[in-house]
Write an enzyme that holds these catalytic residues in place. Structure first.
Site, PDB file in Angstrom:
ATOM      1  N   SER A   6     -41.626 -22.941 -74.648  1.00 13.98           N
ATOM      2  CA  SER A   6     -42.375 -22.712 -73.409  1.00 13.98           C
ATOM      3  C   SER A   6     -42.336 -23.954 -72.526  1.00 13.98           C
ATOM      4  O   SER A   6     -42.821 -25.020 -72.903  1.00 13.98           O
ATOM      5  CB  SER A   6     -43.826 -22.365 -73.736  1.00 13.98           C
ATOM      6  OG  SER A   6     -44.600 -22.442 -72.554  1.00 13.98           O
ATOM      7  N   HIS A  29     -38.980 -19.735 -72.295  1.00 14.19           N
ATOM      8  CA  HIS A  29     -40.217 -19.040 -71.912  1.00 14.19           C
ATOM      9  C   HIS A  29     -40.827 -19.749 -70.707  1.00 14.19           C
ATOM     10  O   HIS A  29     -41.071 -20.959 -70.738  1.00 14.19           O
ATOM     11  CB  HIS A  29     -41.173 -19.058 -73.104  1.00 14.19           C
ATOM     12  CG  HIS A  29     -42.403 -18.229 -72.929  1.00 14.19           C
ATOM     13  ND1 HIS A  29     -42.413 -16.862 -73.102  1.00 14.19           N
ATOM     14  CD2 HIS A  29     -43.672 -18.566 -72.586  1.00 14.19           C
ATOM     15  CE1 HIS A  29     -43.641 -16.398 -72.888  1.00 14.19           C
ATOM     16  NE2 HIS A  29     -44.427 -17.418 -72.569  1.00 14.19           N
ATOM     17  N   ASP A  31     -43.965 -19.741 -68.124  1.00 12.99           N
ATOM     18  CA  ASP A  31     -45.334 -19.259 -67.936  1.00 12.99           C
ATOM     19  C   ASP A  31     -45.765 -19.386 -66.483  1.00 12.99           C
ATOM     20  O   ASP A  31     -45.871 -20.496 -65.954  1.00 12.99           O
ATOM     21  CB  ASP A  31     -46.297 -20.072 -68.809  1.00 12.99           C
ATOM     22  CG  ASP A  31     -46.162 -19.719 -70.272  1.00 12.99           C
ATOM     23  OD1 ASP A  31     -46.301 -18.529 -70.610  1.00 12.99           O
ATOM     24  OD2 ASP A  31     -45.925 -20.639 -71.078  1.00 12.99           O
ATOM     25  N   MET A  33     -48.713 -18.773 -63.753  1.00 10.49           N
ATOM     26  CA  MET A  33     -50.174 -18.583 -63.667  1.00 10.49           C
ATOM     27  C   MET A  33     -50.630 -18.728 -62.222  1.00 10.49           C
ATOM     28  O   MET A  33     -50.183 -19.628 -61.509  1.00 10.49           O
ATOM     29  CB  MET A  33     -50.872 -19.641 -64.518  1.00 10.49           C
ATOM     30  CG  MET A  33     -50.393 -19.677 -65.952  1.00 10.49           C
ATOM     31  SD  MET A  33     -51.191 -21.003 -66.835  1.00 10.49           S
ATOM     32  CE  MET A  33     -50.421 -20.813 -68.445  1.00 10.49           C
ATOM     33  N   HIS A  62     -43.141 -14.978 -68.247  1.00 13.23           N
ATOM     34  CA  HIS A  62     -44.449 -14.447 -68.656  1.00 13.23           C
ATOM     35  C   HIS A  62     -45.417 -14.574 -67.475  1.00 13.23           C
ATOM     36  O   HIS A  62     -45.865 -15.669 -67.157  1.00 13.23           O
ATOM     37  CB  HIS A  62     -44.926 -15.257 -69.877  1.00 13.23           C
ATOM     38  CG  HIS A  62     -46.271 -14.867 -70.383  1.00 13.23           C
ATOM     39  ND1 HIS A  62     -46.967 -15.647 -71.297  1.00 13.23           N
ATOM     40  CD2 HIS A  62     -47.070 -13.800 -70.125  1.00 13.23           C
ATOM     41  CE1 HIS A  62     -48.119 -15.060 -71.575  1.00 13.23           C
ATOM     42  NE2 HIS A  62     -48.219 -13.954 -70.875  1.00 13.23           N
ATOM     43  N   MET A  64     -48.791 -14.371 -65.877  1.00 11.97           N
ATOM     44  CA  MET A  64     -50.247 -14.302 -66.074  1.00 11.97           C
ATOM     45  C   MET A  64     -50.860 -14.301 -64.677  1.00 11.97           C
ATOM     46  O   MET A  64     -51.459 -15.285 -64.240  1.00 11.97           O
ATOM     47  CB  MET A  64     -50.717 -15.487 -66.913  1.00 11.97           C
ATOM     48  CG  MET A  64     -50.328 -15.338 -68.384  1.00 11.97           C
ATOM     49  SD  MET A  64     -50.363 -16.891 -69.276  1.00 11.97           S
ATOM     50  CE  MET A  64     -48.731 -17.497 -68.884  1.00 11.97           C
ATOM     51  N   MET A 133     -50.585 -12.101 -77.451  1.00 14.42           N
ATOM     52  CA  MET A 133     -51.154 -13.435 -77.237  1.00 14.42           C
ATOM     53  C   MET A 133     -51.981 -13.834 -78.459  1.00 14.42           C
ATOM     54  O   MET A 133     -52.871 -13.106 -78.892  1.00 14.42           O
ATOM     55  CB  MET A 133     -52.066 -13.448 -75.999  1.00 14.42           C
ATOM     56  CG  MET A 133     -51.354 -13.333 -74.667  1.00 14.42           C
ATOM     57  SD  MET A 133     -50.075 -14.576 -74.345  1.00 14.42           S
ATOM     58  CE  MET A 133     -50.982 -16.115 -74.498  1.00 14.42           C
ATOM     59  N   ASP A 171     -47.237 -15.619 -78.837  1.00 14.45           N
ATOM     60  CA  ASP A 171     -47.340 -16.731 -77.893  1.00 14.45           C
ATOM     61  C   ASP A 171     -48.714 -17.395 -78.012  1.00 14.45           C
ATOM     62  O   ASP A 171     -49.730 -16.751 -77.774  1.00 14.45           O
ATOM     63  CB  ASP A 171     -47.142 -16.163 -76.475  1.00 14.45           C
ATOM     64  CG  ASP A 171     -47.108 -17.227 -75.397  1.00 14.45           C
ATOM     65  OD1 ASP A 171     -47.106 -18.427 -75.732  1.00 14.45           O
ATOM     66  OD2 ASP A 171     -47.076 -16.839 -74.208  1.00 14.45           O
TER      67      ASP A 171
HETATM   68  C1  DX5 Z   1     -50.424 -19.873 -72.763  1.00 14.59           C
HETATM   69  C2  DX5 Z   1     -48.945 -19.672 -72.547  1.00 14.59           C
HETATM   70  C3  DX5 Z   1     -48.125 -20.151 -73.681  1.00 14.59           C
HETATM   71  C4  DX5 Z   1     -48.238 -21.624 -73.984  1.00 14.59           C
HETATM   72  C5  DX5 Z   1     -47.941 -21.855 -75.428  1.00 14.59           C
HETATM   73  O1  DX5 Z   1     -51.132 -19.201 -71.780  1.00 14.59           O
HETATM   74  O2  DX5 Z   1     -48.654 -18.312 -72.343  1.00 14.59           O
HETATM   75  O3  DX5 Z   1     -46.758 -19.792 -73.505  1.00 14.59           O
HETATM   76  O4  DX5 Z   1     -47.400 -22.408 -73.218  1.00 14.59           O
HETATM   77  O5  DX5 Z   1     -48.144 -23.188 -75.736  1.00 14.59           O
HETATM   78  P1  DX5 Z   1     -48.437 -23.668 -77.215  1.00 14.59           P
HETATM   79  O6  DX5 Z   1     -47.281 -23.285 -78.048  1.00 14.59           O
HETATM   80  O7  DX5 Z   1     -48.596 -25.148 -77.069  1.00 14.59           O
HETATM   81  O8  DX5 Z   1     -49.721 -22.995 -77.668  1.00 14.59           O
HETATM   82 ZN    ZN Z   2     -46.525 -17.569 -72.371  1.00 17.52          ZN
END
Ligand code: DX5
Ligand code: ZN
Length: 212
Positions: A6, A29, A31, A33, A62, A64, A133, A171
């Site tokens: 990620s 990956h 993320d 947000m 991903h 969010m 999640m 994740d």
């Molecule tokens: C959290 C993200 C994850 C995050 C995982 O909201 O969706 O992808 O980056 O990070 P680690 O592996 O450090 O928990």
């Molecule tokens: Zn993620």
């Protein structure tokens, strides 16, 4: 077993080098947000587009965000190959899946730890993947929630029962200790932020997770 580092855990001043440093992995990956669906803001489609020529990995985006549907085109054009959005979002789920398919991208749905897995039931036959999640979405480096393992088991059993083919991705808080639990419960893809980018030797970190 596929490994998806990620980028949220990467050094944001050196994202290009960081993306290249995990070439031993399978997917990247990303993320996204919006500060509304989750209480954090990360980066947008322009960053995904800038990273695209630097990596041969499959881009696993991903979302969010509260309103994914209106951003699908931008992420598709930025190079996303899989787009995951949340069943708890404010857009129509079937319409958003259709929008993803329209651009030739693979659709996936995710759910937060507090959301019952049955909420996914009506959409499973349309999905390339389900992302379970294992932390509350929004931040990297959180503690793994073992309660999510039952969802993986349910989804795996449901896949067999209905003859479906969706992949199962986990994740949040995935590391050398929690990865075997996920694999045992049915995970096909492991997202790992801190457990990869927190290590100096990323190739070794990826290989160790893949071997578990
Ligand atoms: C959290 C993200 C994850 C995050 C995982 O909201 O969706 O992808 O980056 O990070 P680690 O592996 O450090 O928990
Ligand atoms: Zn993620």
């Amino acid at each position: 077993m596929k490994i998806a580092p990620s980028m949220l855990a990467s050094d944001f001043t050196r994202m290009g080098e960081c993306a290249k440093s995990v070439s031993a992995a399978d997917w990247l990956h990303l993320d996204i947000m919006d500060g509304h669906f989750v209480p954090n803001i990360s980066f947008g489609p322009d960053v995904v587009k800038a990273l695209r020529p630097l990596s041969d990995l499959t881009f696993d985006v991903h979302l969010m965000i509260s309103h994914p549907k209106q951003y699908i085109r931008q992420f598709a054009e930025a190079g996303a190959e899989i787009i995951t959005f949340h069943v708890e979002c404010d857009d129509d789920i079937d319409e958003t899946i259709t929008e993803i398919e329209k651009y030739g991208v693979k659709p996936a749905l995710s759910l937060k730890p507090g959301t019952p897995v049955e909420c996914l039931y009506p959409y499973l036959d349309r999905l390339y993947m389900v992302l379970v999640m294992t932390v509350e979405p929004g931040f990297g480096g959180q503690k793994f929630m073992p309660s999510a393992l039952d969802k993986l088991r349910w989804l795996k059993a449901e896949r067999e029962k209905r003859g479906l083919h969706y992949l199962l991705e986990v994740d949040g808080g995935v590391d050398d200790t929690t990865a075997p639990l996920c694999v045992e419960a049915g995970a096909d893809v492991l997202v790992a932020g801190s457990a990869v980018f927190g290590k100096d030797d990323r190739t070794a970190a990826v290989r160790r997770l893949a071997a578990l």
